[in-house]
Design a protein around this motif. Structure first.
Motif, mmCIF file in Angstrom:
data_model
loop_
_atom_site.group_PDB
_atom_site.id
_atom_site.type_symbol
_atom_site.label_atom_id
_atom_site.label_comp_id
_atom_site.label_asym_id
_atom_site.label_seq_id
_atom_site.Cartn_x
_atom_site.Cartn_y
_atom_site.Cartn_z
ATOM 1 N N LYS A 14 -1.491 -8.788 2.397
ATOM 2 C CA LYS A 14 -0.347 -8.220 2.189
ATOM 3 C C LYS A 14 -0.467 -6.510 2.337
ATOM 4 C CE LYS A 14 -2.314 -5.563 -0.952
ATOM 5 N NZ LYS A 14 -2.586 -4.206 -1.042
ATOM 6 N N LEU A 16 1.318 -3.223 1.434
ATOM 7 C CA LEU A 16 2.198 -2.447 0.405
ATOM 8 C C LEU A 16 2.889 -1.193 1.198
ATOM 9 C CD1 LEU A 16 0.031 -1.981 -2.910
ATOM 10 C CD2 LEU A 16 1.700 -3.745 -2.477
ATOM 11 N N GLU A 20 2.426 1.975 -4.188
ATOM 12 C CA GLU A 20 0.988 1.894 -4.859
ATOM 13 C C GLU A 20 0.832 2.935 -5.877
ATOM 14 O OE1 GLU A 20 2.175 3.111 -1.812
ATOM 15 O OE2 GLU A 20 0.554 2.133 -0.728
ATOM 16 N N VAL A 24 1.461 0.854 -11.156
ATOM 17 C CA VAL A 24 0.306 0.375 -12.354
ATOM 18 C C VAL A 24 1.084 0.975 -13.649
ATOM 19 C CG1 VAL A 24 -1.720 0.673 -13.345
ATOM 20 C CG2 VAL A 24 -1.814 0.206 -10.689
ATOM 21 N N GLY A 102 -7.708 -3.018 1.122
ATOM 22 C CA GLY A 102 -6.375 -2.760 0.912
ATOM 23 C C GLY A 102 -5.234 -3.598 1.671
ATOM 24 N N ILE A 149 1.594 -6.467 -8.208
ATOM 25 C CA ILE A 149 2.400 -6.511 -6.978
ATOM 26 C C ILE A 149 1.449 -7.261 -5.846
ATOM 27 C CG2 ILE A 149 3.831 -4.581 -7.535
ATOM 28 C CD1 ILE A 149 2.019 -2.738 -5.993
ATOM 29 N N ARG A 190 -13.660 1.300 3.116
ATOM 30 C CA ARG A 190 -13.530 2.048 1.840
ATOM 31 C C ARG A 190 -14.693 2.679 1.348
ATOM 32 N NH1 ARG A 190 -9.102 -1.482 -1.584
ATOM 33 N NH2 ARG A 190 -7.464 -0.125 -1.225
HETATM 34 O O1 PMV Z 1 -5.088 -4.003 -3.287
HETATM 35 P P1 PMV Z 1 -5.160 -2.674 -3.018
HETATM 36 O O2 PMV Z 1 -6.469 -1.638 -2.894
HETATM 37 O O3 PMV Z 1 -4.179 -2.642 -1.771
HETATM 38 O O4 PMV Z 1 -4.404 -1.803 -4.135
HETATM 39 C C1 PMV Z 1 -3.636 -2.317 -5.045
HETATM 40 C C2 PMV Z 1 -2.301 -1.246 -5.503
HETATM 41 C C3 PMV Z 1 -2.552 -0.552 -6.647
HETATM 42 O O5 PMV Z 1 -1.127 -0.090 -6.875
HETATM 43 C C4 PMV Z 1 -3.392 0.626 -6.335
HETATM 44 C C5 PMV Z 1 -3.027 -1.270 -7.831
HETATM 45 C C6 PMV Z 1 -2.118 -2.105 -8.437
HETATM 46 O O6 PMV Z 1 -2.821 -3.243 -9.319
HETATM 47 O O7 PMV Z 1 -0.883 -2.129 -8.085
#
Ligand code: PMV
Length: 318
Positions: A14, A16, A20, A24, A102, A149, A190
């Motif tokens: 995915k 986002l 993000e 949470v 990510g 999400i 990262r």
């Molecule tokens: O999976 P990542 O690292 O892209 O991040 C998740 C997104 C966050 O909002 C930082 C955490 C979450 O659980 O929503």
């Protein structure tokens, strides 16, 4: 039930777009599932083991063995996410997403395992919420306190909005039939894990609420504005660009960007993109840039590609 026969399944990664970190804490979000993702192949076995088809650096193998124990515990404990699989399996993971970058490799892994472990009607049926609920339980291993999400995008697919009405519960998700503008999408290695980044933001919220809460309020308002923009029938590049730029600056103020990510976004904008932001938890990791059209996106991706550190990816979509 995929029980005691060999199994193979795919789950998408995915990107986002907005929301993000704020998600949470109950703020809205919007994102899109990717064509790229992760495939698992499972052979029947006693107990659960997980290994990568292609070796990856760092602590990935050790992390997967701890995750296998977590999967066995989680699938073995009754919950409200459907029947528990009695089966064990030796799971091999082949990913065309960079791991922990990510792009939702952990959400895709959790979704693929949830699909394997659930009865067929709950996987292939119209209502995919059982897959999402189970993937969400598994995602706690990687994120600590996932918002849901990432697993929502991997389980349900497409461009999707997320809104939280009940604290602690999964958000409501709706599909948006939006054509995204031309995007350059990339990820660099990262410096910190999602779990650490989310925990760091939580701790900052408790020590500096008067700084952090207004950042969340503005990130939430930007996600809302982006959802409104994407729901309108028009090319979204010009409408999204200022929202993207503002969201990146707020995430930087939250302390989750890095100088390298900021530099990549600046370079992409100098090469012709309208705006860019990090995507996901940050600390390096994924980013995207909105471009006026596909031609500019191809040019920006080519310009960035040679400048990114080893282990990075960069491509364009739309
Ligand atoms: O999976 P990542 O690292 O892209 O991040 C998740 C997104 C966050 O909002 C930082 C955490 C979450 O659980 O929503």
């Amino acid at each position: 039930m995929n029980g005691r026969s060999p199994y193979s399944g795919f789950a998408p990664g995915k990107l986002l777009l907005f929301g993000e970190h704020a998600a949470v804490f109950g703020y809205p979000a919007v994102g899109v599932s990717l064509d790229r993702g992760l495939r698992i192949s499972v052979t029947p076995a006693d107990g659960i083991s997980i290994r990568l088809a292609r070796p990856a650096g760092g602590d990935v193998a050790a992390g997967l063995s701890a995750f296998a124990a977590f999967v066995a515990d989680t699938l073995g404990s009754p919950a409200d996410d459907g029947p528990v699989s009695p089966a064990g399996g030796a799971i091999t993971v082949d990913s065309d997403l960079p791991i922990s970058s990510g792009f939702g490799s952990s959400a895709a892994l959790c979704t693929a395992i949830a699909e394997w472990s659930l009865p067929d009607p709950q996987v292939s049926g119209h209502d995919r919420s059982a897959v999402w609920r189970r993937a969400h339980r598994l995602e706690a291993f990687f994120h600590g306190t996932p918002s849901g999400i990432d697993t929502g995008l991997s389980s349900l697919g497409g461009v999707r909005t997320f809104r939280f009405s009940t604290p602690g519960a999964l958000p409501e998700s709706a599909a948006l039939s939006a054509d995204l503008p031309a995007l350059v999408v990339g990820a660099i290695p990262r410096e910190r894990s999602t779990r650490d980044l989310v925990a760091g933001v939580r701790s900052r919220l408790s020590t500096e609420p008067s700084t952090v809460r207004p950042i969340f309020d503005r990130l939430g308002a930007l996600a809302d504005a982006a959802i409104g923009e994407l729901a309108a029938e028009r090319n979204h590049a010009a409408g999204m660009a200022p929202l993207v730029a503002d969201a990146h600056h707020l995430l930087r103020d939250l302390g989750v960007s890095t100088p390298l990510t900021d530099g990549i976004i600046d370079r992409g904008v100098r090469a012709g993109a309208l705006a860019g932001k990090l995507s996901g938890a940050g600390g390096g990791g994924a980013f995207y840039l909105v471009c006026p059209d596909a031609e500019v996106a191809a040019r920006v991706a080519a310009d960035l590609d040679g400048t990114l550190p080893p282990g990075s990816v960069c491509f364009h979509m739309g």
